[in-house]
Write a protein that holds these residues in place. Structure first.
Motif, PDB file in Angstrom:
ATOM      1  N   GLU A  92      -2.469  -0.438  -5.938  1.00  0.00           N
ATOM      2  CA  GLU A  92      -2.335   0.993  -5.696  1.00  0.00           C
ATOM      3  C   GLU A  92      -2.018   1.239  -4.232  1.00  0.00           C
ATOM      4  O   GLU A  92      -2.538   0.553  -3.350  1.00  0.00           O
ATOM      5  CB  GLU A  92      -3.623   1.721  -6.081  1.00  0.00           C
ATOM      6  N   GLU A  93      -1.167   2.226  -4.000  1.00  0.00           N
ATOM      7  CA  GLU A  93      -0.747   2.542  -2.637  1.00  0.00           C
ATOM      8  C   GLU A  93      -1.960   2.844  -1.773  1.00  0.00           C
ATOM      9  O   GLU A  93      -2.883   3.534  -2.194  1.00  0.00           O
ATOM     10  CB  GLU A  93       0.199   3.744  -2.647  1.00  0.00           C
ATOM     11  N   LYS A  94      -1.934   2.297  -0.590  1.00  0.00           N
ATOM     12  CA  LYS A  94      -3.016   2.544   0.355  1.00  0.00           C
ATOM     13  C   LYS A  94      -2.467   2.411   1.757  1.00  0.00           C
ATOM     14  O   LYS A  94      -1.408   1.828   1.979  1.00  0.00           O
ATOM     15  CB  LYS A  94      -4.163   1.556   0.154  1.00  0.00           C
ATOM     16  N   ILE A  95      -3.182   2.961   2.683  1.00  0.00           N
ATOM     17  CA  ILE A  95      -2.872   2.753   4.087  1.00  0.00           C
ATOM     18  C   ILE A  95      -4.213   2.619   4.784  1.00  0.00           C
ATOM     19  O   ILE A  95      -5.144   3.361   4.511  1.00  0.00           O
ATOM     20  CB  ILE A  95      -2.019   3.886   4.679  1.00  0.00           C
ATOM     21  N   ASP A  96      -4.304   1.599   5.597  1.00  0.00           N
ATOM     22  CA  ASP A  96      -5.531   1.409   6.364  1.00  0.00           C
ATOM     23  C   ASP A  96      -5.148   1.250   7.833  1.00  0.00           C
ATOM     24  O   ASP A  96      -3.965   1.171   8.185  1.00  0.00           O
ATOM     25  CB  ASP A  96      -6.337   0.214   5.846  1.00  0.00           C
ATOM     26  N   LEU A  97      -6.148   1.238   8.685  1.00  0.00           N
ATOM     27  CA  LEU A  97      -5.894   1.166  10.115  1.00  0.00           C
ATOM     28  C   LEU A  97      -5.113  -0.099  10.480  1.00  0.00           C
ATOM     29  O   LEU A  97      -4.193  -0.055  11.299  1.00  0.00           O
ATOM     30  CB  LEU A  97      -7.211   1.232  10.894  1.00  0.00           C
ATOM     31  N   GLU A  98      -5.458  -1.220   9.860  1.00  0.00           N
ATOM     32  CA  GLU A  98      -4.773  -2.481  10.170  1.00  0.00           C
ATOM     33  C   GLU A  98      -3.273  -2.373   9.901  1.00  0.00           C
ATOM     34  O   GLU A  98      -2.447  -2.781  10.716  1.00  0.00           O
ATOM     35  CB  GLU A  98      -5.389  -3.617   9.349  1.00  0.00           C
TER      36      GLU A  98
END
Length: 145
Positions: A92-98
């Motif tokens: 599932e699409e996600k965005i994290d700080l890394e």
């Protein structure tokens, strides 16, 4: 001609965003490269030199940092809670700080290595497109098959 988007055609990401071990991924890429015709899309810089040995054309989208960052956040919003069509199942699409930092630091951390591989690739035509206008012009002038 086989068109391979690496995440689905030779997946690096397995369900749940579990990465394929590097050696196994290189073997998958090698198998694709030994085919007669292919298109591989993806940034996997760890296999760029290998792909360059087999390619007859490399198109590098060398877009501005702000545009890339904007598009990453736009994509995350558009596909929030869903798996993009170009991704493997269960991612599932996600965005994290890394990842956000990786995109932001790409011009300094990753781009120089890509340009080095491209400079050393003597058997391949290289096209560097720096913005969407150049991409459109390239597509508009490309011969149709």
């Amino acid at each position: 001609m086989e068109i391979t988007n690496c995440p689905s055609g030779c997946p690096f990401w397995n369900p749940g965003w579990v990465p394929t071990p590097k050696q196994a991924f290189r073997e998958k890429i090698q198998t694709k490269l030994e085919g007669n015709e292919w298109i591989i899309d993806g940034n996997f810089d760890s296999t760029l030199a290998l792909r360059a040995k087999y390619a007859d054309l490399i198109i590098f989208l060398d877009f501005p940092r702000l545009l890339c960052t904007y598009r990453v956040f736009k994509r995350a919003w558009e596909y929030r809670g869903k798996t993009r069509p170009d991704m493997g199942a269960g991612c599932e699409e996600k965005i994290d700080l890394e990842f956000a930092l990786w995109v932001w630091r790409f011009p300094k951390d990753v781009r120089p290595g890509i340009l080095k591989v491209l400079r050393e690739a003597s058997n391949v035509d290289i096209c560097i497109l720096r913005n969407p206008v150049e991409v459109k012009a390239f597509i508009d002038t490309a011969p149709s098959r």
